[in-house]
Write an enzyme that holds these catalytic residues in place. Structure first.
Site, PDB file in Angstrom:
ATOM      1  N   HIS A  25       0.858  -1.192   0.000  1.00 57.90           N
ATOM      2  CA  HIS A  25       0.000   0.000   0.000  1.00 57.90           C
ATOM      3  C   HIS A  25       0.889   1.235   0.000  1.00 57.90           C
ATOM      4  O   HIS A  25       1.304   1.723   1.048  1.00 57.90           O
ATOM      5  CB  HIS A  25      -0.915  -0.031   1.244  1.00 57.90           C
ATOM      6  CG  HIS A  25      -1.916   1.089   1.290  1.00 57.90           C
ATOM      7  ND1 HIS A  25      -3.064   1.013   2.059  1.00 57.90           N
ATOM      8  CD2 HIS A  25      -1.943   2.307   0.682  1.00 57.90           C
ATOM      9  CE1 HIS A  25      -3.753   2.142   1.922  1.00 57.90           C
ATOM     10  NE2 HIS A  25      -3.083   2.949   1.105  1.00 57.90           N
ATOM     11  N   HIS A  27       1.367   4.768  -2.636  1.00 59.45           N
ATOM     12  CA  HIS A  27       1.019   5.512  -3.843  1.00 59.45           C
ATOM     13  C   HIS A  27       2.303   6.130  -4.376  1.00 59.45           C
ATOM     14  O   HIS A  27       2.922   6.945  -3.683  1.00 59.45           O
ATOM     15  CB  HIS A  27       0.007   6.610  -3.522  1.00 59.45           C
ATOM     16  CG  HIS A  27      -1.238   6.091  -2.855  1.00 59.45           C
ATOM     17  ND1 HIS A  27      -2.408   5.882  -3.533  1.00 59.45           N
ATOM     18  CD2 HIS A  27      -1.477   5.712  -1.571  1.00 59.45           C
ATOM     19  CE1 HIS A  27      -3.320   5.413  -2.702  1.00 59.45           C
ATOM     20  NE2 HIS A  27      -2.785   5.297  -1.500  1.00 59.45           N
ATOM     21  N   GLU A 210     -11.007   3.810   5.850  1.00 58.54           N
ATOM     22  CA  GLU A 210      -9.961   4.732   6.314  1.00 58.54           C
ATOM     23  C   GLU A 210     -10.691   5.849   7.070  1.00 58.54           C
ATOM     24  O   GLU A 210     -10.518   6.000   8.277  1.00 58.54           O
ATOM     25  CB  GLU A 210      -9.167   5.286   5.124  1.00 58.54           C
ATOM     26  CG  GLU A 210      -8.093   6.305   5.497  1.00 58.54           C
ATOM     27  CD  GLU A 210      -7.375   6.914   4.275  1.00 58.54           C
ATOM     28  OE1 GLU A 210      -7.914   6.827   3.155  1.00 58.54           O
ATOM     29  OE2 GLU A 210      -6.276   7.481   4.464  1.00 58.54           O
ATOM     30  N   ASP A 288       1.891   4.081   2.639  1.00 63.13           N
ATOM     31  CA  ASP A 288       0.867   4.922   2.004  1.00 63.13           C
ATOM     32  C   ASP A 288       1.495   6.028   1.146  1.00 63.13           C
ATOM     33  O   ASP A 288       1.601   5.854  -0.068  1.00 63.13           O
ATOM     34  CB  ASP A 288      -0.087   5.509   3.050  1.00 63.13           C
ATOM     35  CG  ASP A 288      -1.476   5.774   2.498  1.00 63.13           C
ATOM     36  OD1 ASP A 288      -1.722   5.467   1.331  1.00 63.13           O
ATOM     37  OD2 ASP A 288      -2.337   6.282   3.257  1.00 63.13           O
ATOM     38  N   ASP A 289       1.845   7.154   1.750  1.00 63.67           N
ATOM     39  CA  ASP A 289       2.451   8.272   1.011  1.00 63.67           C
ATOM     40  C   ASP A 289       3.676   8.737   1.790  1.00 63.67           C
ATOM     41  O   ASP A 289       3.626   9.745   2.514  1.00 63.67           O
ATOM     42  CB  ASP A 289       1.427   9.413   0.880  1.00 63.67           C
ATOM     43  CG  ASP A 289       0.190   8.967   0.116  1.00 63.67           C
ATOM     44  OD1 ASP A 289       0.261   8.885  -1.124  1.00 63.67           O
ATOM     45  OD2 ASP A 289      -0.826   8.665   0.763  1.00 63.67           O
TER      46      ASP A 289
HETATM   47  N1  HPA Z   1      -6.410   7.481   0.911  1.00 62.26           N
HETATM   48  C1  HPA Z   1      -7.088   7.692  -0.212  1.00 62.26           C
HETATM   49  N2  HPA Z   1      -6.525   8.106  -1.320  1.00 62.26           N
HETATM   50  C2  HPA Z   1      -5.214   8.317  -1.344  1.00 62.26           C
HETATM   51  C3  HPA Z   1      -4.453   8.124  -0.210  1.00 62.26           C
HETATM   52  C4  HPA Z   1      -5.083   7.665   0.981  1.00 62.26           C
HETATM   53  O1  HPA Z   1      -4.496   7.454   2.054  1.00 62.26           O
HETATM   54  N3  HPA Z   1      -3.180   8.419  -0.548  1.00 62.26           N
HETATM   55  C5  HPA Z   1      -3.181   8.777  -1.855  1.00 62.26           C
HETATM   56  N4  HPA Z   1      -4.422   8.719  -2.332  1.00 62.26           N
HETATM   57 ZN    ZN Z   2      -3.570   4.801   0.354  1.00 60.89          ZN
END
Ligand code: HPA
Ligand code: ZN
Length: 350
Positions: A25, A27, A210, A288-289
């Site tokens: 996970h 991006h 989330e 995640d990011d």
């Molecule tokens: N959630 C939803 N969309 C996203 C996320 C996230 O954590 N990171 C990048 N796009």
């Molecule tokens: Zn994500």
């Protein structure tokens, strides 16, 4: 027997880095560090509304998912050429390799680029070139998951799928996902395009739970037929859903530092990852990011282990889960699981 590993790897951070793991996970656009963002903006002649790297980093303070997404889409706007996407990918894969990642299944957001005139023929060759180079150099196993932006229409998702197909890129992705602003954008609207992806032999995953309610996790499972839930933090509110996730062994790709940065939890010590792991759910740790949320996957493991007082056995379990939950081949999974078993044995005998 005194093993070389037990004398070498004494502290937790080194142990975590040495654990073979998969990141499921992440991006790729969220790995754009301010330094690279500025460098790319400069070579593309784009002026930014921030004086310097420090000023941009200082803006990384978020109240919720949407406040982050606004900055994230703005940041991605500097990416214009094939080389930009190749440099972004190369930088992330280098960091992942340093954290002991053997396998990555990375999200990318085509609509973020196609909407501003940057097409599949720009970003895909850039991504694929850097993935090949990294694989040749470090042996890292890589794959791409095409995410649809759920704040855009199902028609736009279809158009994106068609562009990928017409460009001949379906063979270059392993699956589809669903991301962007969750609340108010339930998964059911995307059922048809997910069906089409399944017909094309692609895997399916979706962000759910989330910020959105447990019903969105049910929707992802039942309407989109997903094989993993991205995040899933709010699953805990619904005991029947927990039972379903347990019975079907549905992996949750959790991202503790992201949840902290986006105020999904107030304190890492309150995160339910440890409780869900104790209940036997297939929990994994991911970044995640990472450029926006203060850490790559190794840091996510470290800070979560510290906040939740995770044992080494639990860390090993999390690494095993990540490999098992991946879409890698059985041959690859067996190899990495054997490496984990060897490390685990050395640690126990040491
Ligand atoms: N959630 C939803 N969309 C996203 C996320 C996230 O954590 N990171 C990048 N796009
Ligand atoms: Zn994500």
């Amino acid at each position: 027997m005194v093993s070389p590993m037990s004398s070498l790897e004494t502290d937790d951070a080194a142990f975590i880095r040495s654990l073979p793991k998969a990141e499921l996970h992440m991006h790729i656009e969220g790995s754009l560090e301010p330094e690279l963002l500025f460098a790319i903006a400069e070579r593309n002649g784009i002026s930014l509304p921030y004086a310097d790297v420090e000023a941009l980093r200082a803006a990384y303070s978020f109240a919720d998912l949407q406040s982050f997404l606004d900055l994230y889409y703005q940041g991605a706007d500097v990416l214009r050429t094939e080389d930009d996407f190749a440099d972004l990918m190369a930088a992330y894969l280098e960091r992942a390799h340093a954290d002991g990642v053997r396998r990555v299944e990375m999200f990318f957001d085509p609509q973020t680029h196609t909407e501003r005139g940057v097409g599949f023929d720009v970003f895909m060759p850039g991504f694929l070139r850097a993935m090949n180079e990294a694989a040749n150099r470090t042996g890292i196993s890589t794959a791409l998951i095409l995410c649809f932006l759920r704040h855009l229409s199902p028609e736009s998702a279809w158009e994106t799928f068609d562009q990928a197909e017409q460009g001949g890129y379906l063979d270059s992705i392993i699956g589809v996902g669903l991301d962007s602003g969750e609340v108010g954008n339930p998964p059911e609207q995307f059922a048809d395009v997910f069906d089409r992806a399944a017909e094309a032999g692609l895997h399916r995953v979706a962000h759910a739970g989330e910020e959105g309610p447990p019903s969105y996790i049910w929707g992802a499972l039942d309407a989109l037929d997903v094989e993993r839930i991205d995040h899933g933090v709010r699953a805990e509110e619904d005991p029947e859903l927990i039972a379903r996730l347990l019975i079907d062994k549905v992996p949750l790709t959790m991202c503790p530092l992201s949840n902290l940065a986006l105020c999904v939890v107030d304190d890492l010590a309150d995160h339910n990852l440890g409780r869900l792991l104790d209940q036997g759910l297939m929990v994994t740790i991911n970044s995640d990011d990472p450029a926006y949320f203060g850490g790559y996957v190794g840091t996510n493991y470290e800070q979560t282990a510290e906040a939740l007082e995770l044992s080494r056995d639990e860390l090993v379990q999390l690494a095993r889960n990540s490999i098992r939950a991946s879409f890698a081949s059985d041959e690859e999974k067996d190899r990495w699981l054997a490496e984990i078993a060897e490390l685990d044995e050395l640690a126990e005998n040491g």
